[in-house]
Design a protein around this motif. Sequence first.
Motif, PDB file in Angstrom:
ATOM      1  N   PRO A   1       0.837  -1.455  -0.088  1.00  0.00           N
ATOM      2  CA  PRO A   1       0.090   0.600  -0.036  1.00  0.00           C
ATOM      3  C   PRO A   1       0.729   1.778  -0.412  1.00  0.00           C
ATOM      4  O   PRO A   1      -0.039   1.794  -0.089  1.00  0.00           O
ATOM      5  N   SER A   2       1.993   1.254  -0.368  1.00  0.00           N
ATOM      6  CA  SER A   2       3.386   2.761  -0.073  1.00  0.00           C
ATOM      7  C   SER A   2       3.363   3.321  -1.541  1.00  0.00           C
ATOM      8  O   SER A   2       2.209   2.456  -2.456  1.00  0.00           O
ATOM      9  N   ARG A   3       2.693   4.426  -1.069  1.00  0.00           N
ATOM     10  CA  ARG A   3       2.758   5.985  -1.962  1.00  0.00           C
ATOM     11  C   ARG A   3       4.135   5.999  -2.521  1.00  0.00           C
ATOM     12  O   ARG A   3       4.789   7.087  -3.676  1.00  0.00           O
ATOM     13  N   ASP A   4       4.971   5.330  -2.076  1.00  0.00           N
ATOM     14  CA  ASP A   4       6.482   6.105  -2.374  1.00  0.00           C
ATOM     15  C   ASP A   4       7.449   5.316  -3.342  1.00  0.00           C
ATOM     16  O   ASP A   4       6.315   4.448  -3.347  1.00  0.00           O
ATOM     17  N   CYS A   5       8.055   6.264  -3.660  1.00  0.00           N
ATOM     18  CA  CYS A   5       9.545   5.583  -5.168  1.00  0.00           C
ATOM     19  C   CYS A   5      10.857   5.268  -4.494  1.00  0.00           C
ATOM     20  O   CYS A   5      10.845   6.549  -3.578  1.00  0.00           O
ATOM     21  N   LEU A   6      11.003   4.689  -4.880  1.00  0.00           N
ATOM     22  CA  LEU A   6      12.977   4.835  -5.755  1.00  0.00           C
ATOM     23  C   LEU A   6      13.364   6.174  -6.577  1.00  0.00           C
ATOM     24  O   LEU A   6      12.762   4.921  -7.332  1.00  0.00           O
ATOM     25  N   ASN A   7      13.979   7.129  -6.304  1.00  0.00           N
ATOM     26  CA  ASN A   7      14.292   7.989  -7.478  1.00  0.00           C
ATOM     27  C   ASN A   7      15.399   7.974  -7.835  1.00  0.00           C
ATOM     28  O   ASN A   7      16.428   8.215  -7.058  1.00  0.00           O
ATOM     29  N   LYS A   8      16.395   7.364  -8.936  1.00  0.00           N
ATOM     30  CA  LYS A   8      17.642   7.247  -9.140  1.00  0.00           C
ATOM     31  C   LYS A   8      17.871   8.384 -10.273  1.00  0.00           C
ATOM     32  O   LYS A   8      17.211   7.919 -11.377  1.00  0.00           O
ATOM     33  N   MET A   9      18.816   9.037 -10.097  1.00  0.00           N
ATOM     34  CA  MET A   9      19.162  10.042 -11.693  1.00  0.00           C
ATOM     35  C   MET A   9      20.646   9.824 -11.521  1.00  0.00           C
ATOM     36  O   MET A   9      21.060  10.349 -10.996  1.00  0.00           O
ATOM     37  N   GLN A  10      21.111  10.036 -12.998  1.00  0.00           N
ATOM     38  CA  GLN A  10      22.414  10.568 -13.126  1.00  0.00           C
ATOM     39  C   GLN A  10      22.523  11.462 -14.026  1.00  0.00           C
ATOM     40  O   GLN A  10      21.950  11.313 -14.637  1.00  0.00           O
TER      41      GLN A  10
END
Length: 141
Positions: free
Chosen positions: A97-106
């Motif tokens: 049920p999480s609404r979170d994200c893991l965002n990776k950027m380079q």
Amino acid sequence: MKKPLLALCLTMNVISLNACAEHTEPPTIEAVFVGQPLKLIDDQGQCTLVKPDQSRTKLDMEWPCSFSLDEHQKLRVETFNGIPIFSVWRVEHMPAPSRDCLNKMQAIRQIQGHLEVAPVSLSASCGWGGDQKMYVAPFTW
């Protein structure tokens, strides 16, 4: 009679919003940077940048990944001290049920005629973009 109908409508709207939130656009895998065509490919599950000379640079993120675009759907390029910089992103939604994200950027800059890839930056946001600091800060100036 109005309350059950209202409840049904609200439930359908929530379901529709959740479906929209889970829908992701296909990644943008081709772009032009300072007049040179670039491409992102899946290389054994790893996001890999293909340069104009067909050489490859594996990025520190899994596939799928995408170029960051501007409001005109072109590669977003930030310039700092006369140096052009673009970025590649990967947003991974955490399981419900999480609404979170893991965002990776380079961030990747062109300096002295070659492309230099910064270390990956991590954040907990579910969006793309960021401000110029996210493009500039990962590099040693």
